[in-house]
Design a protein around this motif. Sequence first.
Motif: not given
Length: 140
Positions: A28-42, A91-103
């Motif tokens: 991913l790009k850093l900007a994408q990580v920052n955006i994903l991490m701003a979103i609540e997982p649920d 998307t499911p791909t983003a949800k998986t990435a977000l879950s991994t980032l949270q971990q």
Amino acid sequence: MRSTLATFNQLNLLYQEQKKHWALRLDLKLAQVNILMAIEPDQERISHAELITLTKLDASTLSRQLNTMAQEGLLTKVTGADPRQRVYALTPTAKTALSTLQQLQTELENHIQQNWSTDEQQLLKILLNRYYQSFNRPLK
């Protein structure tokens, strides 16, 4: 000893470096990580306006990032309550990435605080939340 804000700035720089490593690991790009991490997982859907508030990015920069994320299969554009409103879903791909980032974030926090007592960890949370609230008060 550094001022509190100088220390926060240095911590932020270190944290951004860590997130760069996570971005590379997840392709991913850093900007994408920052955006994903701003979103609540649920959170099923999030509006463009909400993301502006959460990410502190200007509207055009955020739009470009979100369009790229949609093209890369991380987000889908969905219809909101108001059809004029731009709303996105992970998307499911983003949800998986977000879950991994949270971990990864939890692992980092645990590593940093591994030798801290529970009381010290709790005190830090209390003080940081208080600092955050105070920081958001308008200057007189």
